[in-house]
Scaffold this motif. Structure first.
Motif, PDB file in Angstrom:
ATOM      1  N   LEU A  13       0.891  -1.066   0.054  1.00 50.32           N
ATOM      2  CA  LEU A  13       0.143  -0.067   0.306  1.00 50.32           C
ATOM      3  C   LEU A  13       0.881   1.286  -0.048  1.00 50.32           C
ATOM      4  N   ARG A  14       0.651   2.227  -0.960  1.00 52.36           N
ATOM      5  CA  ARG A  14       1.366   3.339  -0.748  1.00 52.36           C
ATOM      6  C   ARG A  14       0.433   4.728  -0.877  1.00 52.36           C
ATOM      7  N   PRO A  15       0.742   5.729  -0.285  1.00 47.57           N
ATOM      8  CA  PRO A  15      -0.313   6.841  -0.328  1.00 47.57           C
ATOM      9  C   PRO A  15      -0.557   7.477  -1.718  1.00 47.57           C
ATOM     10  N   PRO A  53      -0.875  -0.690  13.242  1.00 50.75           N
ATOM     11  CA  PRO A  53       0.658  -0.698  14.117  1.00 50.75           C
ATOM     12  C   PRO A  53       1.478  -0.968  12.948  1.00 50.75           C
ATOM     13  N   ASP A  54       1.174  -1.533  11.704  1.00 48.22           N
ATOM     14  CA  ASP A  54       2.032  -2.013  10.525  1.00 48.22           C
ATOM     15  C   ASP A  54       2.237  -1.132   9.386  1.00 48.22           C
ATOM     16  N   VAL A  55       1.176  -0.007   9.825  1.00 49.76           N
ATOM     17  CA  VAL A  55       1.159   1.013   8.541  1.00 49.76           C
ATOM     18  C   VAL A  55       1.805   2.270   8.928  1.00 49.76           C
ATOM     19  N   VAL A  56       2.911   2.940   8.245  1.00 50.61           N
ATOM     20  CA  VAL A  56       3.833   3.759   8.467  1.00 50.61           C
ATOM     21  C   VAL A  56       3.597   4.943   7.386  1.00 50.61           C
ATOM     22  N   ALA A  57       3.119   6.152   7.859  1.00 51.10           N
ATOM     23  CA  ALA A  57       2.944   7.165   6.884  1.00 51.10           C
ATOM     24  C   ALA A  57       2.133   6.578   5.875  1.00 51.10           C
ATOM     25  N   GLY A  58       1.101   6.096   5.984  1.00 56.14           N
ATOM     26  CA  GLY A  58       0.179   5.421   4.719  1.00 56.14           C
ATOM     27  C   GLY A  58       0.567   4.513   3.998  1.00 56.14           C
ATOM     28  N   ALA A  59       1.807   3.802   4.337  1.00 55.88           N
ATOM     29  CA  ALA A  59       2.328   2.805   3.594  1.00 55.88           C
ATOM     30  C   ALA A  59       2.319   1.547   4.318  1.00 55.88           C
ATOM     31  N   TYR A  60       2.220   0.356   3.734  1.00 54.54           N
ATOM     32  CA  TYR A  60       2.305  -0.962   4.164  1.00 54.54           C
ATOM     33  C   TYR A  60       2.815  -1.905   3.223  1.00 54.54           C
ATOM     34  N   ASP A  61       3.555  -2.791   3.803  1.00 52.01           N
ATOM     35  CA  ASP A  61       4.247  -4.094   3.134  1.00 52.01           C
ATOM     36  C   ASP A  61       3.911  -5.393   3.959  1.00 52.01           C
ATOM     37  N   VAL A  74      -5.309 -11.308   7.607  1.00 52.08           N
ATOM     38  CA  VAL A  74      -4.708 -10.520   8.335  1.00 52.08           C
ATOM     39  C   VAL A  74      -5.344  -9.235   8.545  1.00 52.08           C
ATOM     40  N   GLN A  75      -5.599  -8.463   9.650  1.00 56.88           N
ATOM     41  CA  GLN A  75      -6.053  -6.947   9.274  1.00 56.88           C
ATOM     42  C   GLN A  75      -5.027  -6.033   9.125  1.00 56.88           C
ATOM     43  N   VAL A  76      -5.001  -5.279   8.035  1.00 58.15           N
ATOM     44  CA  VAL A  76      -4.028  -4.384   7.698  1.00 58.15           C
ATOM     45  C   VAL A  76      -4.051  -3.213   8.554  1.00 58.15           C
ATOM     46  N   GLY A  77      -5.377  -2.830   8.810  1.00 64.77           N
ATOM     47  CA  GLY A  77      -5.551  -1.563   9.321  1.00 64.77           C
ATOM     48  C   GLY A  77      -6.874  -1.039   9.358  1.00 64.77           C
TER      49      GLY A  77
END
Length: 296
Positions: free
Chosen positions: A72-74, A85-93, A102-105
């Protein structure tokens, strides 16, 4: 009607009928779990992830899947961002194994309050949409769980047949010495599930007997996935036979199979379930007028 307005099951007088009271309590617990903010009634979308960054309907950010997993990218001019908790500044891997989730966010749709009339802070209610990453038949997808899903807001209980003691059966069961792989279909077209058959159970009604496969993991409680001829039920349901204590692989015995406890799988409540279908041959050639009816 909001889910918080749904009628409550009134248990029977335990002094008059303890068994009926126990059934009523189990039914109430089942319906409370279904109606959780991100429970099975909240399924509201299913999107396969593309191979290049693209927006998905109603979901913040740009999404893609590659050999490393999901990303995921903004996006420019994004409104809400995914929080977690695993999403940083709108990004996820991240990734998930076959058959897993699994719940991403979560994110809050534009214009929606964190707690609104569909919410109840005393029960941990939230109006945020949860994003669930799933892998099915080798492909990655995201599934949305929205507390404002119509099935949840309109929920007033799961229809069911009246309890009938004649469907509380003693059923001969035979466990396999080792699990056997079986490939089955799924509620979502184009998917398959790879299950393990752990044994067989004989279901008898009157002068008719059918032998059905049990699936599950060795040592765990087996599951019976079955379809039948009853009107007004989901295409297939699930039940859990109660095995004799200590029944070992390769052994035979007599299980208790109470089909009054037959349940709908999540796919019965929405179009976004990926539930496994019964193994080939797990069709009961008569009406099982017990357990849950179709909720739609």
């Amino acid at each position: 009607m909001t889910v918080t307005d749904a009628p409550r099951v009134r248990p029977a007088d335990p002094a008059a009928d303890p068994a009926a009271d126990s059934r009523a309590r189990r039914r109430a617990a089942r319906e409370r779990e279904l109606a959780l903010p991100h429970g099975w009634l909240s399924l509201a979308g299913f999107h396969w992830l593309p191979s290049r960054p693209e927006p998905l309907p109603g979901v913040p950010g740009l999404w893609l899947a590659d050999e490393a997993g999901a990303h995921l990218r903004p996006a420019e001019a994004d409104g809400p961002l995914v929080q977690g908790p695993d999403v940083v500044a709108g990004a996820y891997d991240g990734d998930v194994p076959e058959g897993g989730s699994v719940q991403v966010g979560t994110f809050l749709p534009v214009g929606r309050e964190p707690l609104d009339r569909a919410g109840d802070p005393t029960t941990g209610e939230t109006a945020a949409v949860a994003i669930e990453l799933v892998r099915r038949t080798g492909r990655l997808a995201i599934r949305l769980r929205d507390p404002h899903a119509r099935a949840r807001l309109d929920f007033a209980g799961v229809p069911a047949f009246d309890h009938d003691p004649s469907w509380d059966l003693e059923a001969p069961v035979r466990l396999y010495e080792a699990p056997r792989d079986v490939v089955v279909g799924a509620a979502r077209p184009g998917l398959v599930h790879r299950l393990q058959a752990v044994g067989e159970v004989d279901l008898t009604r009157g002068d008719r007997t059918v032998t059905l496969l049990l699936t599950g993991a060795p040592g765990a409680a087996p599951t019976l996935l079955f379809s039948d001829e009853a009107p007004g039920v989901a295409p297939w349901r699930t039940a859990r036979p109660e095995l004799p204590e200590g029944l070992a692989p390769g052994a035979t015995g007599v299980a208790r199979l109470d089909l009054n406890d037959a349940l709908n799988l999540p796919y019965a409540f929405s179009d976004h379930g990926t539930c496994p279908a019964p193994p080939p041959g797990n069709h009961v050639p008569f009406a099982v007028t017990a357990g849950e009816r179709s909720p739609r």
